[in-house]
Scaffold this active site. Structure first.
Site, PDB file in Angstrom:
ATOM      1  N   SER A  88      54.157  15.131   1.042  1.00 36.10           N
ATOM      2  CA  SER A  88      53.569  14.601   2.427  1.00 36.10           C
ATOM      3  C   SER A  88      54.552  14.724   3.529  1.00 36.10           C
ATOM      4  O   SER A  88      55.850  15.233   3.367  1.00 36.10           O
ATOM      5  CB  SER A  88      53.108  13.104   2.239  1.00 36.10           C
ATOM      6  OG  SER A  88      52.107  12.934   1.180  1.00 36.10           O
ATOM      7  N   LYS A 114      49.411  19.166  13.983  1.00 39.94           N
ATOM      8  CA  LYS A 114      49.122  18.721  12.529  1.00 39.94           C
ATOM      9  C   LYS A 114      47.627  18.675  12.274  1.00 39.94           C
ATOM     10  O   LYS A 114      46.727  18.026  13.009  1.00 39.94           O
ATOM     11  CB  LYS A 114      49.434  17.386  12.513  1.00 39.94           C
ATOM     12  CG  LYS A 114      49.350  16.927  10.986  1.00 39.94           C
ATOM     13  CD  LYS A 114      50.158  15.634  10.752  1.00 39.94           C
ATOM     14  CE  LYS A 114      50.029  15.249   9.243  1.00 39.94           C
ATOM     15  NZ  LYS A 114      48.836  15.148   8.488  1.00 39.94           N
ATOM     16  N   CYS A 403      58.725 -25.074   7.812  1.00 37.95           N
ATOM     17  CA  CYS A 403      58.274 -26.491   7.797  1.00 37.95           C
ATOM     18  C   CYS A 403      59.245 -27.166   7.445  1.00 37.95           C
ATOM     19  O   CYS A 403      60.423 -26.886   6.310  1.00 37.95           O
ATOM     20  CB  CYS A 403      57.155 -26.585   7.055  1.00 37.95           C
ATOM     21  SG  CYS A 403      56.673 -28.300   6.414  1.00 37.95           S
TER      22      CYS A 403
HETATM   23  S1  IVH Z   1      54.267  21.638   7.569  1.00 34.34           S
HETATM   24  C1  IVH Z   1      55.901  19.416   3.726  1.00 34.34           C
HETATM   25  N1  IVH Z   1      52.543  21.780   9.464  1.00 34.34           N
HETATM   26  O1  IVH Z   1      50.111  17.758   6.818  1.00 34.34           O
HETATM   27  C2  IVH Z   1      54.937  19.798   4.216  1.00 34.34           C
HETATM   28  N2  IVH Z   1      51.973  20.484   7.832  1.00 34.34           N
HETATM   29  O2  IVH Z   1      50.545  14.971   5.984  1.00 34.34           O
HETATM   30  C3  IVH Z   1      55.150  20.741   5.224  1.00 34.34           C
HETATM   31  N3  IVH Z   1      49.569  19.867   7.935  1.00 34.34           N
HETATM   32  O3  IVH Z   1      50.368  18.418   3.455  1.00 34.34           O
HETATM   33  C4  IVH Z   1      54.191  21.283   6.032  1.00 34.34           C
HETATM   34  N4  IVH Z   1      49.117  20.828   9.946  1.00 34.34           N
HETATM   35  O4  IVH Z   1      48.945  19.935   4.702  1.00 34.34           O
HETATM   36  C5  IVH Z   1      52.912  21.425   8.222  1.00 34.34           C
HETATM   37  N5  IVH Z   1      51.168  22.416  11.348  1.00 34.34           N
HETATM   38  C6  IVH Z   1      51.398  21.936  10.037  1.00 34.34           C
HETATM   39  C7  IVH Z   1      50.418  21.121   9.473  1.00 34.34           C
HETATM   40  C8  IVH Z   1      50.747  20.567   8.240  1.00 34.34           C
HETATM   41  C9  IVH Z   1      48.751  19.893   8.955  1.00 34.34           C
HETATM   42  C10 IVH Z   1      49.556  18.926   6.711  1.00 34.34           C
HETATM   43  C11 IVH Z   1      49.963  19.652   5.659  1.00 34.34           C
HETATM   44  C12 IVH Z   1      50.817  18.600   4.530  1.00 34.34           C
HETATM   45  C13 IVH Z   1      50.170  17.277   5.527  1.00 34.34           C
HETATM   46  C14 IVH Z   1      51.120  16.193   5.498  1.00 34.34           C
END
Ligand code: IVH
Length: 664
Positions: A88, A114, A403
């Site tokens: 994550s 993201k 208290c």
């Molecule tokens: S970099 C260690 N870039 O978000 C993971 N992830 O909450 C490095 N995600 O599992 C990932 N957009 O599936 C990266 N531009 C982006 C992303 C992205 C969505 C997702 C990814 C990851 C999750 C984590």
């Protein structure tokens, strides 16, 4: 856990979970059809199948029974181990956190939206053709979706390169989602459903898209080069920009500002360290890499006005402030109050009566006062008397109001009594009953539970003779208490489940615990100075409660208790085996083993098939992600390949297990 024997299967059949049944059915189907080495009798196999059918009639494993589902090729519905965990991301909600992160490495960062989709791993083989695609699953094992992703236009079926893994996000464009309007909650859910279609042709009908964000198995030295490479292979890389320190916040703001102009949904900005060598140096925790961070969009927020501050008393006697605000509708729910946590927060916000507040729901859920938009008038006055018992003056310790006399405070006492029956595992005494007993003056201190007679109970509302007898029987049965349970039952600050066990096994007897100094408690691994003091003070404060309890109960020494607890399986880690490899950074290996044992677990010296956890020290976890293997690790992986179920975890996750007694 390794696969069960015939006897174990017969015994466990009715209690196995759907997931366990699926694994067993898949395993034995394969043994029968492929390996020609059936281990269990046919009728037992049929029973497993029937049990699975009754629990999960639509399980894809049921469709795959027989020779077709037994091929060594992984197919629809199978679970597959990721070559490197799909972790994550750590989260940030403000600029300060992001800048602090940036300052932990050399060089620049890259930023990309993201994407709110479904994470997916694509493995390409030595011929450049796509060999295996999987969802993220639990990060360690995902679901096979190879045939499905072949129906996504953005995903090349063959590359002009070999032995690569590409990771990215499958999503549905908003312009396509619109055509399904009204039928689905959001594009993410629809995309997830579309991706997991049993008939891969159907996946194609949904016209899904894919943004690539990572490629594994190359020697490239920066993220920017990786993105260029991904584009040259025919992927659509997620839009990404190179960023200096002073561009991080403005980049975030410009993404926020243009968020709704895009044809995809996003929920933040992902920042990554550009330089791969720096990524390796920073490493990963069991949960997230240190080289990336997600700067999340603030959940919905809205203005409201402070109506009042209420004070509620907890069982430790802490008097906690709660903001009552004019109703405001946020992220799907009406918010009317929010915890103010402690006095420092009130003072930090500069909260006054009638202030206009910016309210949010943290993580989309917990009501939270973000800031004061317009100062009000009139200081918030801290109660001088306890709002529950009226005793005063209240006492401020650090940033918490207490208290002054918990022993006579209604709310604190009620909380304490409720916690007591819970901790000693005495059934039947619910909150309503305890309140009645307290109000009638029958039980005001834990010891008084033991003085209860059926006759005293009988005049309570809705109490019959049978129930009264039963309740007295229940408490009678708890006259012998283990030291750890006894300590926990006292509602002493910082003496929770794990600390109680550690203190109990360290000192052995109640007498030794009561005589222990704050320093000697503090020295037990992981407790520390402040905890030592608060446990010592708590024990002194509760001296009378303890003495009165001792008139009724026998507290078993920890060694004697360990024997009974291993007999009845009481420790949170009972039955679990832990082995360590690599260098732990938070403690010595011996201390780690001691702690596992204190919680009822075992620590074999060598790797065995029955092992539950192989813990890799944080110093080596990054190397593990990069492909390094110690001999213990190799052995564990080969056991797993033969059907064992050894979880390979990092130190951080191990610490979480120690704290909670369960896997996070
Ligand atoms: S970099 C260690 N870039 O978000 C993971 N992830 O909450 C490095 N995600 O599992 C990932 N957009 O599936 C990266 N531009 C982006 C992303 C992205 C969505 C997702 C990814 C990851 C999750 C984590």
């Amino acid at each position: 856990m390794p696969h069960r024997s015939v006897e174990q299967l017969r015994r466990d059949l009715s209690t196995m979970t759907t997931e366990e049944l699926e694994l067993a059915v898949q395993h034995h189907n394969r043994l029968y059809w492929v390996d020609d080495a059936a281990l269990i009798p046919d009728p037992l196999f049929d029973q497993l199948v029937e049990r699975l059918r009754s629990l999960a009639p639509t399980s894809p494993i049921l469709e795959a029974i027989g020779p077709a589902g037994a091929g060594e090729e992984l197919g629809y519905g199978d679970k597959v181990e990721h070559e490197a965990s799909m972790l994550s991301l750590d989260k940030a909600y403000d600029e300060e956190t992001v800048l602090k992160w940036f300052d932990s490495f050399e060089g620049v960062a890259v930023g990309s939206p993201k994407i709110d989709g479904i994470a997916c791993s694509l493995r390409y083989g030595s011929d450049g053709a796509i060999r295996l695609a999987a969802t993220r699953g639990d990060g360690t094992r995902g679901e096979v979706i190879t045939e499905n992703v072949k129906r996504i236009a953005d995903i090349p079926a063959r590359l002009d390169a070999k032995d690569l893994e590409v990771r990215g996000e499958v999503y549905m464009r908003l312009s396509i989602f619109k055509t399904y309007e009204g039928k689905y909650a959001n594009p993410r859910n629809l995309a997830a459903g579309a991706l997991k279609q049993k008939d891969p042709a159907k996946t194609g009908d949904y016209r899904l898209s894919f943004f690539a964000y990572d490629v594994l198995g190359t020697e490239l030295s920066t993220e920017l080069e990786k993105f260029e490479y991904l584009a040259s292979l025919g992927f659509t890389p997620v839009p990404t920009r190179r960023l200096e320190r002073d561009q991080l916040q403005t980049h975030y703001q410009s993404v926020v500002a243009t968020r709704f102009d895009q044809d995809f949904e996003m929920d933040g900005v992902v920042f990554r360290t550009n330089q791969v060598s720096e990524q390796v140096r920073l490493g990963v925790t069991a949960h997230h890499p240190r080289f990336a961070i997600a700067y999340k969009f603030q959940g919905e927020s809205g203005a409201s006005r402070l109506v009042d501050v209420l004070w509620s008393v907890s069982r430790t006697g802490a008097i906690n402030p709660v903001a009552i605000v004019e109703p405001v509708f946020l992220s799907g729910a009406t918010v009317t109050k929010a915890s103010l946590h402690n006095l420092a927060l009130i003072e930090g916000l500069g909260l006054k009566h009638h202030s206009t507040l910016l309210m949010s729901r943290r993580g989309g859920v917990i009501p939270h006062v973000e800031s004061v938009l317009e100062a009000g008038e009139g200081d918030i006055v801290y109660p001088e008397l306890c709002p529950s018992c009226g005793n005063g003056p209240t006492v401020r310790r650090n940033d918490v109001l207490f208290c002054p006399d918990q022993t006579r405070c209604l709310q604190a006492q009620l909380g304490l009594l409720k916690h007591f029956v819970d901790a000693i595992d005495c059934k039947g005494f619910g909150p309503k009953l305890i309140e009645q007993l307290f109000d009638d003056g029958i039980v005001r201190s834990p010891a008084e539970f033991y003085a209860l007679q059926p006759d005293t109970l009988l005049h309570l509302e809705r109490m019959g003779e049978t129930l009264a007898q039963k309740l007295v029987g229940n408490i009678e049965a708890r006259r012998e208490l283990g030291l750890a349970d006894f300590l926990r039952s006292l509602s002493i600050n910082d003496l929770g489940k794990v600390a109680s066990k550690v203190v109990a096994s360290h000192f052995g007897s109640l007498r030794a615990v009561r005589e222990a100094s704050a320093e000697s408690i503090a020295q037990i691994y992981g407790l520390g100075e402040l905890t030592g003091v608060s446990i010592r003070e708590g024990l002194l404060e509760r001296a009378e409660v303890i003495d009165r309890l001792l008139e009724y109960v026998t507290v078993l020494d920890a060694t004697a208790e360990a024997e009974t607890s291993s007999a009845d399986g009481a420790g949170p880690l009972t039955g679990k085996q832990f082995l360590f490899t690599g260098t732990l950074t938070s403690m010595k290996r011996k201390d780690a083993q001691d702690q596992v044992q204190a919680l009822g677990g075992q620590t074999p010296d060598n790797i065995v098939k029955e092992l539950d956890y192989l813990v890799i020290g944080d110093e080596d976890f990054a190397k593990f992600q990069g492909g390094w293997r110690s001999s213990k690790l190799k052995k564990a992986e080969s056991f797993n390949a033969q059907g064992a179920r050894i979880a390979i975890i990092g130190e951080t996750e191990f610490l979480t297990i120690l704290k909670s007694g369960t896997r996070a």
